[in-house]
Write a protein that holds these residues in place. Structure first.
Motif, PDB file in Angstrom:
ATOM      1  N   VAL A 173     -45.490  50.746  21.965  1.00 54.86           N
ATOM      2  CA  VAL A 173     -45.189  52.069  22.520  1.00 54.86           C
ATOM      3  C   VAL A 173     -45.398  52.061  24.025  1.00 54.86           C
ATOM      4  CG1 VAL A 173     -45.736  54.530  22.390  1.00 54.86           C
ATOM      5  CG2 VAL A 173     -46.006  53.096  20.356  1.00 54.86           C
ATOM      6  N   SER A 174     -44.363  52.441  24.764  1.00 57.47           N
ATOM      7  CA  SER A 174     -44.489  52.490  26.230  1.00 57.47           C
ATOM      8  C   SER A 174     -44.823  53.899  26.685  1.00 57.47           C
ATOM      9  CB  SER A 174     -43.193  52.029  26.901  1.00 57.47           C
ATOM     10  OG  SER A 174     -42.294  53.128  27.051  1.00 57.47           O
ATOM     11  N   ARG A 175     -45.305  54.020  27.900  1.00 56.45           N
ATOM     12  CA  ARG A 175     -45.435  55.326  28.546  1.00 56.45           C
ATOM     13  C   ARG A 175     -44.042  55.710  29.070  1.00 56.45           C
ATOM     14  NH1 ARG A 175     -50.507  57.454  27.562  1.00 56.45           N
ATOM     15  NH2 ARG A 175     -52.143  55.901  27.890  1.00 56.45           N
ATOM     16  N   PRO A 176     -43.850  56.986  29.410  1.00 53.28           N
ATOM     17  CA  PRO A 176     -42.523  57.385  29.921  1.00 53.28           C
ATOM     18  C   PRO A 176     -42.324  56.938  31.363  1.00 53.28           C
ATOM     19  CG  PRO A 176     -43.992  59.277  29.853  1.00 53.28           C
ATOM     20  CD  PRO A 176     -44.758  58.131  29.259  1.00 53.28           C
ATOM     21  N   ASP A 177     -42.278  55.608  31.554  1.00 46.10           N
ATOM     22  CA  ASP A 177     -42.214  55.050  32.909  1.00 46.10           C
ATOM     23  C   ASP A 177     -40.841  54.506  33.247  1.00 46.10           C
ATOM     24  OD1 ASP A 177     -44.853  55.658  33.069  1.00 46.10           O
ATOM     25  OD2 ASP A 177     -45.595  53.599  32.924  1.00 46.10           O
ATOM     26  N   ILE A 178     -39.893  54.607  32.321  1.00 50.13           N
ATOM     27  CA  ILE A 178     -38.569  54.020  32.515  1.00 50.13           C
ATOM     28  C   ILE A 178     -37.650  55.108  33.060  1.00 50.13           C
ATOM     29  CG2 ILE A 178     -36.647  52.870  31.320  1.00 50.13           C
ATOM     30  CD1 ILE A 178     -38.880  52.062  29.188  1.00 50.13           C
ATOM     31  N   VAL A 216     -35.853  60.417  25.408  1.00 54.80           N
ATOM     32  CA  VAL A 216     -35.167  60.749  26.652  1.00 54.80           C
ATOM     33  C   VAL A 216     -35.425  62.209  27.017  1.00 54.80           C
ATOM     34  CG1 VAL A 216     -32.924  60.879  27.821  1.00 54.80           C
ATOM     35  CG2 VAL A 216     -33.297  59.168  26.037  1.00 54.80           C
ATOM     36  N   SER A 217     -35.776  62.450  28.281  1.00 58.53           N
ATOM     37  CA  SER A 217     -35.796  63.820  28.789  1.00 58.53           C
ATOM     38  C   SER A 217     -35.258  63.796  30.210  1.00 58.53           C
ATOM     39  CB  SER A 217     -37.216  64.400  28.756  1.00 58.53           C
ATOM     40  OG  SER A 217     -38.029  63.757  29.705  1.00 58.53           O
ATOM     41  N   VAL A 218     -34.921  64.961  30.711  1.00 61.27           N
ATOM     42  CA  VAL A 218     -34.438  65.033  32.095  1.00 61.27           C
ATOM     43  C   VAL A 218     -35.339  65.983  32.877  1.00 61.27           C
ATOM     44  CG1 VAL A 218     -32.035  64.502  31.533  1.00 61.27           C
ATOM     45  CG2 VAL A 218     -32.784  66.886  31.565  1.00 61.27           C
ATOM     46  N   CYS A 219     -35.413  65.767  34.193  1.00 58.58           N
ATOM     47  CA  CYS A 219     -36.211  66.654  35.047  1.00 58.58           C
ATOM     48  C   CYS A 219     -35.572  66.725  36.425  1.00 58.58           C
ATOM     49  CB  CYS A 219     -37.658  66.161  35.140  1.00 58.58           C
ATOM     50  SG  CYS A 219     -37.839  64.576  35.963  1.00 58.58           S
ATOM     51  N   ARG A 220     -36.035  67.662  37.233  1.00 59.67           N
ATOM     52  CA  ARG A 220     -35.523  67.784  38.597  1.00 59.67           C
ATOM     53  C   ARG A 220     -36.244  66.773  39.484  1.00 59.67           C
ATOM     54  NH1 ARG A 220     -33.488  72.538  40.128  1.00 59.67           N
ATOM     55  NH2 ARG A 220     -32.886  71.284  41.931  1.00 59.67           N
ATOM     56  N   GLU A 225     -42.796  62.671  39.902  1.00 56.11           N
ATOM     57  CA  GLU A 225     -43.908  62.291  40.776  1.00 56.11           C
ATOM     58  C   GLU A 225     -45.105  63.189  40.504  1.00 56.11           C
ATOM     59  OE1 GLU A 225     -40.715  62.407  41.646  1.00 56.11           O
ATOM     60  OE2 GLU A 225     -40.479  60.252  42.008  1.00 56.11           O
ATOM     61  N   ARG A 226     -44.821  64.476  40.217  1.00 56.46           N
ATOM     62  CA  ARG A 226     -45.919  65.398  39.884  1.00 56.46           C
ATOM     63  C   ARG A 226     -46.575  64.988  38.563  1.00 56.46           C
ATOM     64  NH1 ARG A 226     -42.971  68.881  43.244  1.00 56.46           N
ATOM     65  NH2 ARG A 226     -41.249  69.268  41.819  1.00 56.46           N
ATOM     66  N   TYR A 227     -45.737  64.523  37.615  1.00 56.97           N
ATOM     67  CA  TYR A 227     -46.297  64.049  36.341  1.00 56.97           C
ATOM     68  C   TYR A 227     -47.181  62.823  36.580  1.00 56.97           C
ATOM     69  CZ  TYR A 227     -46.442  60.757  32.467  1.00 56.97           C
ATOM     70  OH  TYR A 227     -46.865  59.807  31.571  1.00 56.97           O
ATOM     71  N   GLN A 228     -46.677  61.864  37.370  1.00 60.29           N
ATOM     72  CA  GLN A 228     -47.436  60.635  37.608  1.00 60.29           C
ATOM     73  C   GLN A 228     -48.770  60.934  38.287  1.00 60.29           C
ATOM     74  OE1 GLN A 228     -47.379  57.910  36.353  1.00 60.29           O
ATOM     75  NE2 GLN A 228     -45.379  56.942  36.159  1.00 60.29           N
ATOM     76  N   ALA A 229     -48.766  61.915  39.182  1.00 59.75           N
ATOM     77  CA  ALA A 229     -49.987  62.246  39.923  1.00 59.75           C
ATOM     78  C   ALA A 229     -51.017  62.892  38.999  1.00 59.75           C
ATOM     79  CB  ALA A 229     -49.656  63.161  41.095  1.00 59.75           C
ATOM     80  N   GLY A 237     -39.410  67.421  31.180  1.00 59.89           N
ATOM     81  CA  GLY A 237     -38.580  68.218  30.280  1.00 59.89           C
ATOM     82  C   GLY A 237     -38.906  67.919  28.823  1.00 59.89           C
ATOM     83  N   THR A 238     -38.305  68.693  27.924  1.00 62.79           N
ATOM     84  CA  THR A 238     -38.457  68.439  26.486  1.00 62.79           C
ATOM     85  C   THR A 238     -37.657  67.200  26.127  1.00 62.79           C
ATOM     86  OG1 THR A 238     -38.590  70.807  26.127  1.00 62.79           O
ATOM     87  CG2 THR A 238     -38.134  69.438  24.194  1.00 62.79           C
ATOM     88  N   ARG A 239     -38.263  66.333  25.306  1.00 67.44           N
ATOM     89  CA  ARG A 239     -37.589  65.069  25.016  1.00 67.44           C
ATOM     90  C   ARG A 239     -36.927  65.088  23.638  1.00 67.44           C
ATOM     91  NH1 ARG A 239     -41.506  62.418  21.632  1.00 67.44           N
ATOM     92  NH2 ARG A 239     -43.501  63.438  21.926  1.00 67.44           N
TER      93      ARG A 239
END
Lengths: 503, 95
Positions: A173-178, A216-220, A225-229, A237-239
Motif C-alpha cells: 500500500v502506497s501513500r497518495p504520493d503519485i 484517484v482524486s483531484v484537487c486544485r 502541498e497543504r496536505y503534504q505539510a 478531494g474525495t477519491r
C-alpha cells in the motif's frame, strides 16, 4: 551506496473548463508471493493444473481444517520489506475480512489489518535523468488470494476453480504520493522490477500475479502541498478506487478517464461519491461497481485460528545479510564502475538476466564498449527476432571473447560484426573462428604497403586525379580494404595511401 | 449498545442468513442483550495490560515451503451440489 540526488517531477495538470486541476494517486499492489506451497496449506501454487487439483481441504474450507503458516512466505514478505527500505514488524497478526463470493470458500479472507508484517518504506520512481518521485509505502501485509470464476463456459452458470485459493499475496500500500498517470505506471514498473530482483514475485501481470487497485482524486493546485505539510486528507478531494488492473497501459488510461470524470462533476457543481469503480478497456471508461458497496462492510476481527506471528530480529538480520543487489544500487554501480550513461545503465538494469549478462561481459573490459555491443548488437538482434536474453545464442563468454579480440587489435570493428554474426548463427569459440577463417586484422605494414603499391601501379589515371583532388584518396583506401578482404587496419591503410600519393 | 431492526436486517444479509421480517424485532432484542452483557467488561480498567492472545505461551506453528497436499479433486468436489469438468458450478455471478 547510492548518493544520487533527485529533483521531484512536476505534478500532471489537467485543464478543466473553468480552471486547472491536479491529480493525487495512491496504489494498492497485490503481488503474488513466489513460493512452492500456499500461505496456509501444503497445496501447490503451480499454474496450469487441472481445476481444483491444487486444493487441500484447508483451501476448500472444509469444517475443522486449520491453517498453518508457510514460513517461506513470511520470509518473502520480510525480504520485500527490506528491499523497500521498510520497517519490519517483529509482531504481526492475522485478521478475518468477511465477505461472500463464490471464489472465497471460507467466507472470509485471512489478511493483516491491524498489525501488518511490514511498515513504512519507500520506492524511488525515476521519471528521467535526475528526476524522480519518492513514493512512500505505508505498509505491506500478507493475505490469501481468492480462486477464479469463469463466466463464459455456460450461459446460466459460473464455474469456479480453487487452485489459486490460498496462494500468498503481498498487498503493498502506497501513500497518495503519485501525481499523474505516467508516474503511476512508472511506480508499478519500478515496484515490479524490485520484486523480480528480490525473487519475491514473478511480476507476471498478464496472468494477474501483479495487479493494482488505484485510488484517484483531484484537487486544485496548492492543495496537495497543504496536505503534504499537514498530512491532513481534508485538503484532498474525495477519491474513487479503480479495482484490479493488470496492464500499465490500462492503468494510465483509467486514471486519465477517472480524473476527467471527477473534474467534470466538480466543475458542474456536483460532489464526487467515494466508491469502487471498474475500468472497461473496450469502452475506455470507468463505471461504478454498485454491487460492491454494501459488501464493503468487512467486519474484520482477529483470526481465532492463528496466533500472532512473532519473528526474531536475528532472522530478519540474516535475511538482510542475504539481500541481492537491487536496481538502484546496480544502476549506480554500472555508472560509477563502467562509466555508463544514465540511459544505458537503465536499459541494462531493467531486467536482472540482462544485468547479469552485461556484468559478465564487462568485467575486466571496457564497460562502454561492452554496453554498446550488448545493447546495440545483441539486444537489437534479439528484439528483432522476439527472443529474450535467456534465449540468446551468444553467451556472455563468447561476446567477451569477441571484445578481447577487438580490444587487442586482432580484428577490426568491421570484422567484429562479421564474427558476431557467425557466433549468433553458428556458435563456436571466437578466437578459434578468427584463426580458422583467417579473419585477423593485417597490421603488418609490409603486407599493407604491398597492396597499396599494387593499387597505385594499376590505376595511374586515378593517381593523377587524386593529386588534383585529395578527397579521392578515400577511393584508394577502399580498394586496399577490398584487396585485403577487409582485414587491413584502416588507420594504417589511410596513412600509407596519403603518404604514397604524396598528399 | 442497542441493535435496531434495520441493523439486524443488515447483519443477517451480510451473513447470508434468511430471517423473516416478523422475527427481526425479537432478534434485534436478543443481539442487544448479548452486547449489553459483553459491555460489562468495559468496567474493568485494562490500562497497561497487554492483550492476551493465548492461554498458554505458544509460538505460532510454521510449515516448510514444501508441497504436501492437493491432488484430491474428487474429494474436494464431493460435497458440491453441482460440479462439471473439475469445476464447482454456481449460479451466474458477473460483475
Amino acid at each position: 551506496m547510492l548518493d544520487l540526488t533527485y529533483e521531484a517531477p512536476k505534478a500532471k495538470v489537467i485543464a478543466g473548463a473553468k480552471h486547472d486541476w491536479e491529480l493525487v494517486i495512491g496504489m494498492e499492489i497485490h503481488a503474488q508471493v513466489s513460493s512452492n506451497a500456499k500461505l496456509f496449506s501444503g497445496a501447490s501454487t503451480a499454474v496450469g493444473a487441472e481445476p481444483n487439483s491444487n486444493v487441500s481441504f484447508v483451501d476448500a474450507a472444509m469444517p475443522g481444517m486449520l491453517p498453518v503458516i508457510n514460513e517461506f512466505c513470511v520470509e518473502q514478505a520480510v525480504r520485500t520489506g527490506i528491499g523497500l527500505k521498510a520497517r519490519i514488524n517483529l509482531f504481526s497478526a492475522f485478521d478475518r475480512k468477511n465477505y461472500f463470493y463464490p471464489d472465497l470458500p471460507q467466507g472470509y479472507q485471512i489478511s493483516q489489518l491491524y498489525h501488518p508484517i511490514v511498515g513504512e518504506g519507500e520506492v524511488i520512481v525515476e521519471m528521467g535523468p535526475g528526476v524522480a518521485r519518492r513514493v512512500r509505502i505505508e505498509r505491506i501485509h500478507l493475505e490469501q488470494d481468492a480462486g477464479k470464476s469463469i463466466h463464459d463456459m455456460d450461459p446460466n452458470n459460473s464455474f469456479v476453480d480453487f487452485n489459486r485459493t490460498g496462494v500468498a499475496l503481498m498487498e503493498i500500500v502506497s501513500r497518495p504520493d503519485i501525481r499523474g498517470p505516467e508516474e503511476a505506471a512508472a511506480y508499478v514498473a519500478k515496484l515490479r522490477q524490485i520484486l523480480r530482483y528480490l525473487g519475491t514475485c514473478d511480476g507476471d501481470m498478464q496472468h494477474g500475479n501483479l495487479r493494482a487497485d488505484v485510488n484517484v482524486s483531484v484537487c486544485r493546485p496548492g492543495d496537495y502541498e497543504r496536505y503534504q505539510a499537514t498530512q491532513d486528507f481534508g485538503h484532498l478531494g474525495t477519491r474513487c478506487e479503480i479495482k484490479n488492473m493488470n496492464s500499465m497501459r490500462f492503468i494510465q488510461a483509467a486514471i486519465d478517464y477517472e480524473a476527467r470524470r471527477q473534474i467534470a462533476i466538480l466543475e458542474d457543481g456536483g460532489t464526487v461519491v467515494q466508491e469502487t469503480r471498474l475500468y472497461d478497456p473496450d469502452k475506455g471508461e470507468t463505471r461504478s461497481m454498485r454491487s460492491k458497496e454494501e459488501a464493503h462492510d468487512y467486519r474484520y476481527f482477529p483470526c481465532p485460528d492463528l496466533l500472532p506471528l512473532e519473528i526474531e530480529q536475528a532472522w530478519v538480520d540474516d535475511i538482510a545479510a542475504r539481500m541481492p543487489e537491487l536496481p538502484d544500487a546496480k544502476k549506480a554501480r554500472f555508472m560509477a564502475d563502467y562509466g555508463l550513461t544514465d540511459y544505458d545503465a537503465n536499459v541494462l538494469t531493467a531486467e536482472l538476466d540482462a544485468a547479469h549478462f552485461f556484468d559478465e561481459v564487462a568485467k575486466g573490459r571496457d564497460g562502454k564498449i561492452a554496453a554498446n555491443w550488448v545493447i546495440n548488437e545483441l539486444f537489437g538482434r534479439l528484439n528483432k527476432e522476439g527472443h529474450s536474453i535467456a534465449e540468446s545464442p551468444v553467451s556472455a563468454a563468447q561476446l567477451g571473447g569477441l571484445l578481447d579480440l577487438l580490444g587487442d587489435g586482432t580484428i577490426s570493428g568491421k570484422i567484429a560484426k562479421d564474427l558476431f554474426e557467425i557466433l549468433y548463427t553458428e556458435g563456436g569459440d571466437p578466437r578459434e573462428i578468427v584463426e580458422a577463417r583467417g579473419m585477423k586484422q593485417v597490421t603488418d605494414t609490409g603486407a599493407i604497403e604491398a597492396a597499396v603499391d599494387q593499387i597505385i601501379a594499376d590505376n595511374p589515371a586515378q593517381v593523377e586525379k587524386a593529386k588534383q583532388n585529395p578527397k579521392l584518396a578515400g577511393w584508394f583506401v577502399g580498394q586496399v580494404m577490398k584487396a585485403t578482404g577487409g582485414k587491413a587496419n584502416p588507420a594504417a591503410v589511410n596513412d600509407l595511401v596519403t603518404r604514397k600519393l604524396g598528399l | 449498545m442497542s441493535i435496531d431492526v434495520e441493523t439486524a436486517r443488515r447483519v443477517a444479509k451480510l451473513a447470508r442468513i434468511q430471517v423473516d421480517e416478523s422475527d427481526l424485532a425479537a432478534l434485534a432484542g436478543e443481539l442487544s442483550g448479548i452486547l449489553t452483557f459483553m459491555e460489562q467488561l468495559n468496567e474493568v480498567d485494562v490500562t497497561g495490560v497487554e492483550p492476551m492472545t493465548s492461554v498458554t505461551p505458544m509460538r505460532l506453528k510454521r510449515r516448510a515451503d514444501v508441497v504436501t497436499d492437493g491432488n484430491i479433486q474428487e474429494a474436494v468436489l464431493k460435497n458440491a451440489p453441482e460440479s462439471r469438468e473439475g469445476f464447482f458450478v454456481v449460479p451466474k455471478v458477473v460483475e
